[in-house]
Design a protein around this motif. Sequence first.
Motif, short mmCIF file in Angstrom:
data_model
loop_
_atom_site.label_atom_id
_atom_site.label_comp_id
_atom_site.label_asym_id
_atom_site.label_seq_id
_atom_site.Cartn_x
_atom_site.Cartn_y
_atom_site.Cartn_z
N CYS A 79 12.45 4.61 -3.32
CA CYS A 79 11.26 5.16 -3.99
C CYS A 79 11.50 5.27 -5.49
CB CYS A 79 10.90 6.52 -3.41
SG CYS A 79 10.19 6.45 -1.76
N ASN B 166 12.84 11.57 5.39
CA ASN B 166 13.39 11.21 6.69
C ASN B 166 12.74 9.98 7.27
OD1 ASN B 166 13.21 14.60 6.76
ND2 ASN B 166 15.19 13.66 7.11
N GLY B 167 11.60 9.59 6.71
CA GLY B 167 10.93 8.39 7.17
C GLY B 167 9.83 8.02 6.20
N ILE B 168 9.54 6.72 6.10
CA ILE B 168 8.47 6.27 5.21
C ILE B 168 7.86 5.03 5.82
CG2 ILE B 168 9.92 4.78 3.74
CD1 ILE B 168 8.33 5.94 1.32
N TRP B 169 6.54 4.89 5.71
CA TRP B 169 5.91 3.69 6.22
C TRP B 169 4.54 3.46 5.60
CZ3 TRP B 169 6.12 8.32 8.55
CH2 TRP B 169 5.00 8.83 9.21
N GLY B 170 4.16 2.19 5.54
CA GLY B 170 2.86 1.83 5.00
C GLY B 170 2.79 0.34 4.75
N VAL C 224 -1.05 -7.68 0.78
CA VAL C 224 -2.02 -6.64 1.05
C VAL C 224 -1.73 -5.42 0.19
CG1 VAL C 224 -0.64 -5.59 2.90
CG2 VAL C 224 -3.12 -5.40 2.97
N ILE D 226 1.21 3.00 -1.75
CA ILE D 226 2.67 2.95 -1.55
C ILE D 226 3.38 3.16 -2.89
CG2 ILE D 226 4.64 1.64 -0.72
CD1 ILE D 226 2.81 0.08 1.09
N ASN D 227 2.92 2.46 -3.93
CA ASN D 227 3.52 2.67 -5.25
C ASN D 227 3.37 4.13 -5.67
OD1 ASN D 227 2.77 -0.34 -5.23
ND2 ASN D 227 4.07 -0.20 -7.03
N LYS E 152 8.43 -4.66 0.88
CA LYS E 152 7.95 -5.98 0.45
C LYS E 152 7.23 -5.75 -0.88
CE LYS E 152 7.45 -7.59 5.20
NZ LYS E 152 8.15 -8.83 5.55
N VAL F 244 3.63 -2.95 -4.17
CA VAL F 244 4.38 -2.89 -2.92
C VAL F 244 3.40 -3.21 -1.80
CG1 VAL F 244 5.80 -1.49 -1.40
CG2 VAL F 244 5.91 -1.14 -3.87
N ASN F 245 3.70 -4.23 -1.01
CA ASN F 245 2.80 -4.64 0.06
C ASN F 245 3.17 -4.00 1.39
OD1 ASN F 245 3.23 -7.45 -1.76
ND2 ASN F 245 1.16 -6.71 -1.47
N GLY F 246 4.40 -3.47 1.47
CA GLY F 246 4.81 -2.79 2.69
C GLY F 246 6.10 -2.03 2.43
N ILE F 247 6.30 -0.95 3.17
CA ILE F 247 7.52 -0.16 3.01
C ILE F 247 7.84 0.45 4.36
CG2 ILE F 247 6.35 2.01 2.34
CD1 ILE F 247 8.63 2.32 0.21
N TRP F 248 9.12 0.53 4.69
CA TRP F 248 9.49 1.18 5.95
C TRP F 248 10.97 1.58 5.94
CZ3 TRP F 248 9.08 -3.93 5.05
CH2 TRP F 248 10.02 -4.80 5.57
N GLY F 249 11.24 2.64 6.72
CA GLY F 249 12.60 3.13 6.84
C GLY F 249 12.60 4.49 7.51
N GLY F 250 13.70 4.81 8.22
CA GLY F 250 13.85 6.12 8.84
C GLY F 250 12.97 6.30 10.05
N TYR F 251 12.65 7.55 10.33
CA TYR F 251 11.90 7.88 11.54
C TYR F 251 10.41 7.86 11.23
CZ TYR F 251 10.41 10.20 15.80
OH TYR F 251 9.81 10.49 17.00
N THR F 252 9.67 7.06 11.97
CA THR F 252 8.24 6.92 11.69
C THR F 252 7.41 7.23 12.93
OG1 THR F 252 8.31 4.56 12.19
CG2 THR F 252 8.67 5.19 9.91
N GLY F 253 8.05 7.78 13.94
CA GLY F 253 7.34 8.09 15.19
C GLY F 253 6.65 9.44 15.11
N GLU G 12 11.32 -9.48 -0.30
CA GLU G 12 11.65 -8.37 0.59
C GLU G 12 12.95 -7.75 0.10
OE1 GLU G 12 10.93 -8.86 4.81
OE2 GLU G 12 12.78 -7.77 5.25
N TYR H 267 2.27 -3.78 5.19
CA TYR H 267 2.72 -4.80 6.13
C TYR H 267 4.23 -4.73 6.28
CZ TYR H 267 3.26 -9.24 8.50
OH TYR H 267 3.57 -10.20 9.43
N ILE I 32 16.03 5.86 1.34
CA ILE I 32 14.57 5.91 1.14
C ILE I 32 14.26 6.56 -0.20
CG2 ILE I 32 12.35 6.69 2.03
CD1 ILE I 32 13.51 6.78 4.81
N CYS J 71 5.76 6.37 -3.74
CA CYS J 71 7.13 6.20 -4.26
C CYS J 71 7.30 6.99 -5.55
CB CYS J 71 7.44 4.73 -4.50
SG CYS J 71 7.68 3.79 -2.98
#
Lengths: 454, 454
Positions: free
Chosen positions: B226, A299-303, A313, A222-223, B321, B298-307, B199, A305, B222, A226
């Motif tokens: 980053c 447009n989206g980011i995830w990873g 984690v 994740i780092n 996080k 970074v233990n977690g990251i989220w935002g935007g469209y992830t589908g 967070e 917990y 996002i 980014c």
Amino acid sequence: MDTTYLKENQDRFLAELIDWLRIPSVSADPKFHGDVLKAADYLKARFEEVGLDNVELCPTAGNPIVYGEKLVDASLPTVLVYGHYDVQPADPYELWDSPPFEPVIKDEKIYARGACDDKGQVYMHVKALEVMKQAGEFPCNIKIMIEGEEEVGSNNLGIFVRANKEKLKADVILVSDTGMLANDSPSIEVGLRGLSYHEVEVTGPNRDLHSGLYGGAVANPINVLCKMIASLHDENNHITIPEFYNNVTELSTEEREELNRVPHSDDEFKKSIGLPDVYGEKGYTTVERVGIRPTLDVNGIWGGYTGEGAKTVIASKAYAKISMRLVPSQTSEEITALFQKHFASIAPSGVTVKVKPHHGGEPVVTPTDSVAYKAAADAMETTFGKRPIPTRGGGSIPIVAMFKTELGLDTVLLGFGLDSDAIHSPNEHYGVFNFMKGIETIPHFYHNYAAAMK
Amino acid sequence: MDTTYLKENQDRFLAELIDWLRIPSVSADPKFHGDVLKAADYLKARFEEVGLDNVELCPTAGNPIVYGEKLVDASLPTVLVYGHYDVQPADPYELWDSPPFEPVIKDEKIYARGACDDKGQVYMHVKALEVMKQAGEFPCNIKIMIEGEEEVGSNNLGIFVRANKEKLKADVILVSDTGMLANDSPSIEVGLRGLSYHEVEVTGPNRDLHSGLYGGAVANPINVLCKMIASLHDENNHITIPEFYNNVTELSTEEREELNRVPHSDDEFKKSIGLPDVYGEKGYTTVERVGIRPTLDVNGIWGGYTGEGAKTVIASKAYAKISMRLVPSQTSEEITALFQKHFASIAPSGVTVKVKPHHGGEPVVTPTDSVAYKAAADAMETTFGKRPIPTRGGGSIPIVAMFKTELGLDTVLLGFGLDSDAIHSPNEHYGVFNFMKGIETIPHFYHNYAAAMK
């Protein structure tokens, strides 16, 4: 034109549109596949009702294309109308004030996913045909082709067009899938940005790790992601991908002055989206940043917990969806290749990177001195009482470039949406005024165009 | 000590642990609250079975603390055992080879969330008590206190300890919640890193926007997040937060040499986690990076469209996080304040930032010249046939510092886990060897400790 019929039938027109909007034709999500087909069936039935001939669902490898035509006289010009019946995903659902697929009319606006983009604008065309049928006036030949995969890249439309050049033969293409400046400031888009869209995956360790035991000694994906994303812009918000700007058409000082003459206020712009400041590439105005400059957005980011509370984690993988808007004369193929190469090259040792292109589209500029553009501008001037301004929009309608390549046809972007319609966002809506004005304006276009082509 | 009883009862010991592991006592997620209470009840019943007195569920504002004691003689020393019965969330579930709460034994390892951290290690203490009861040997007084909120910051344990100083009066604290180097290389952790966990939320526009219409002219939260995260490390992987390193205790050359004498191979380390390279702060070895240096992950990251598929959206908000591991003499309060101030200060105009601290913990170093450390080292030497090595671990057990402050007691970290146990990850497991070796070793500790304190 007499608008009595329009006024008398407004409630029914809206009710029909609302019935269509109720069908969640989300093309990006396989779970809505049945609804996508239902939306196509619904449209086919409406085509038949308004008297189109040879109405059919044309199969593709993906979602069907709904086609119909009204051929009145081979000596008259032919207009090919294009639009799409699929819609963007509606999530996040919790941010909608009313459910996205339970349309409501509030403050003279229809709220629903697809209300503007593009079901609402397509349905103007259907009702414009009804108006013309009722008046017994078809000044030219009309073909209408509405696809179901625009929001996922129109992958099968090109194949269909290539295979059906005779069937789709026309003199110009008419599309209502764009916006105008304001209800009292009509405009027609003459430039559209292209698109290069990617999903990236960064893999660090082969499994999720405890950040206490491993933190500091392994590349945290994740780092790393980014850092890679951050490096894609410099301190002036220029994009750092080598050769990215090579083919960007720079406008002359005069062209830039002309462009900046559109009514625009940074203060109102900031207020409308709740931002304290505008932002963007140094050296350009807001109008230029969204109109003539390429951009790169995540447009989206995830990873890792993302649930409640804390989990210490280090994730094995991190993901992002990254897209670039392109301007003439960039091509999506060129930029996709540059992005893939660059993104892989900036990965530090210790991680592996995958880049998966989603879909692309080409930037276009449509001529303002054509018969069709003038017919559209005259039509708007008649119904709005004001000459529309030509604008360079930020969005992408990839198929416009494809139509030029495959059919040799220019496109007129006769759109009635507003930037504030929140397309692709929660609470998408479309003004009843805009919907009805579209139905009123479209027949004028056919008349003007047929008259000028005589 | 005769290990016949151990061997004869191994299957039952494992079956009991497995029954306990079946209860998903995830403290971070409210939907498991009932299971957390069930896990406490289960443990209370086991305490009663092995003959502990005054067994009770001590209520707190959060999850209850399971307490029991065996007071044999006021003139003998008292050991207070600490552990936790709550576990980390198990997601992502799809990466588990077998479901996290349906324990299986495979290749002599117990696979389940909590198998090692910390239910498996707590249960060694319960069974060690059974072994001692069966042998009729209690060489000292034992108090045992197992909490249910360690994985969410032990917020109520401090309150409980402060309110029950008399009840918890002891001479030393014994904790099995750490690891050792390898099954043929016993070790005891003498240093633990602290924790500061946050967070963060970055808000750009007041709603999700269409990236075509707005891209290039608004701060994309996002991209901004980053950039902010990327800026937290410099090119040498030093943390850039001002004053972050002010209170870091630097080790002498001799101490660093001593530390690097532990058996460690970067090649094996890389292989075990599938990474082509080690990574981390310039100027330090892997052992130092996880042992004596603070980190930021970074233990977690989220935002935007992830589908599935592509959505051309600029999100209104992005989240992450972010946690820091701390070393002596940093404090979580100091670092939490520095992080909050710095993170807010690096936000560009055009976005707003919120930082919500989750929980913290203090770094500790435990003495290696104490009676208790020697009793533990002797116990391990007896059962492993090898003198354990003192190590500086990377993880955090925040309560160790709190015990020192509130009860004035040192802690011995007699842990039997391995780094490869995948605690906090999918496929967490605990060796049957380690579980049984723990049960065998713990009674030796009590004997050694009581004998030395005479």
